[in-house]
Design an enzyme around this catalytic site. Structure first.
Site, PDB file in Angstrom:
ATOM      1  N   TYR A  60     -15.050  -0.433   4.469  1.00 18.68           N
ATOM      2  CA  TYR A  60     -14.686   0.979   4.495  1.00 18.68           C
ATOM      3  C   TYR A  60     -15.420   1.778   3.420  1.00 18.68           C
ATOM      4  CZ  TYR A  60     -10.882  -0.680   7.467  1.00 18.68           C
ATOM      5  OH  TYR A  60     -10.153  -1.267   8.473  1.00 18.68           O
ATOM      6  N   LYS A  80     -11.032  -8.435  12.163  1.00 13.51           N
ATOM      7  CA  LYS A  80     -11.281  -8.991  10.832  1.00 13.51           C
ATOM      8  C   LYS A  80     -10.948 -10.472  10.738  1.00 13.51           C
ATOM      9  CE  LYS A  80     -10.856  -4.736   8.171  1.00 13.51           C
ATOM     10  NZ  LYS A  80     -10.539  -3.817   9.278  1.00 13.51           N
ATOM     11  N   GLU A 113       0.797  -1.227   0.000  1.00 11.62           N
ATOM     12  CA  GLU A 113       0.000   0.000   0.000  1.00 11.62           C
ATOM     13  C   GLU A 113       0.832   1.281   0.000  1.00 11.62           C
ATOM     14  OE1 GLU A 113      -2.804  -0.246   3.234  1.00 11.62           O
ATOM     15  OE2 GLU A 113      -4.183  -1.458   2.041  1.00 11.62           O
ATOM     16  N   GLU A 168      -5.863  -8.447   0.232  1.00  6.86           N
ATOM     17  CA  GLU A 168      -6.609  -8.213   1.471  1.00  6.86           C
ATOM     18  C   GLU A 168      -8.061  -7.967   1.110  1.00  6.86           C
ATOM     19  OE1 GLU A 168      -5.375  -5.171   4.186  1.00  6.86           O
ATOM     20  OE2 GLU A 168      -3.239  -5.692   4.032  1.00  6.86           O
ATOM     21  N   TRP A 194      -8.207 -10.993   4.850  1.00 13.59           N
ATOM     22  CA  TRP A 194      -7.614 -10.324   6.004  1.00 13.59           C
ATOM     23  C   TRP A 194      -8.649 -10.365   7.119  1.00 13.59           C
ATOM     24  CZ3 TRP A 194      -2.790  -9.205   6.981  1.00 13.59           C
ATOM     25  CH2 TRP A 194      -2.488  -8.376   8.057  1.00 13.59           C
TER      26      TRP A 194
END
Length: 271
Positions: free
Chosen positions: A152, A248, A93, A184, A229
């Protein structure tokens, strides 16, 4: 078998992040034919905090790059003889937009390939840099992306999340024409919290979200690997989005299965 031919064999694989995988686990996976991709520890997360540009000598520059290169060398030197390692990852990331990102990462890709020309090399993309703006994916042998539609983004709306996820994956496939590993995906769930509707944090929502992702993966031929994830809940620093840690996991911290664990078992049983 060349680097790209290895990638379609990643379905039964484990993500070996630098901070989470103990050495005995690597040896067990060698024996059990469980494939892994490996990435360096924290130098791979190339994102500064604050408004400053990412890649400058005052933020992330040549000194960081030298440390990052050394982390890649140590990673390959340590694990290159493990047959379960099938792919190297140079970062998780990072800021992947613009020429500055490309200038920073190109030597890292080149170094990994020089040290081990037999395995694919990639990096993990986050949603801020899409298939049309990412400056790094053409350096990689495979597309690797972390995505959290339904958690998210489009929280609580699995129908919208499913449409957005499929559109995203198809855009990567159309733009780059490379195998895709979703490195993920998932949702937090509090063990024992149940709901009859799509309620985030419930065990049913987590299981339903994973099943939605799996439907999309099966419809997009370019997807060759999937890494949930996470395996188990784990401790984190306190935060508004953390309820006694990261939840998670499809197992609790003491390794008791949530509903999502049974959904995953149904998917992979018999493979």
């Amino acid at each position: 078998m060349d680097r790209c031919q290895l990638v379609p064999h990643l379905a039964l694989s484990v993500r070996g992040r630098g901070f989470g995988l103990r050495r005995p686990a690597r040896h067990r996976r060698d024996r059990r034919d469980r494939r892994r991709r490996h990435e360096p520890p924290r130098p791979g997360d190339v994102r500064p905090h604050g408004p400053a540009p990412t890649y400058t000598e005052q933020t992330i520059g040549s000194a960081t790059q030298r440390t990052h290169l050394q982390a890649v060398r140590e990673l390959v030197d340590r694990d290159r003889n493990h047959p379960s390692v099938v792919l190297w990852c140079v970062a998780n990331e990072p800021d992947a937009g613009g020429q500055e990102a490309r200038d920073y990462f190109a030597p890292l890709f080149a170094e990994a390939r020089k040290l081990d020309p037999t395995r694919p090399v990639g990096y993990v993309n986050m949603i801020a840099d899409g298939p049309d703006t990412c400056a790094l994916t053409d350096l990689a042998d495979v597309v690797m992306i972390n995505r959290y539609y339904g958690w998210y983004a489009h929280t609580g709306d699995l129908a919208r999340a499913e449409s957005a996820l499929e559109a995203d994956l198809r855009a990567w496939a159309d733009r780059h024409g490379k195998p895709i590993i979703v490195t993920e995906y998932g949702a937090d769930a509090i063990a024992g919290l149940h709901a009859v509707v799509d309620a985030p944090w419930s065990e049913e929502y987590q299981a339903g979200l994973l099943e939605m992702y799996h439907r999309v993966f099966d419809r997009v031929d370019a997807v060759v690997g999937e890494h949930i994830w996470n395996f188990a809940d784990f401790a984190t620093q306190p935060a508004i989005v953390r309820v006694d840690g990261n939840k998670k996991g499809i197992f609790t911290r003491d390794r008791r299965p949530k509903s999502a664990a049974f959904a995953v078992r149904r998917r992979w049983r018999g493979v």
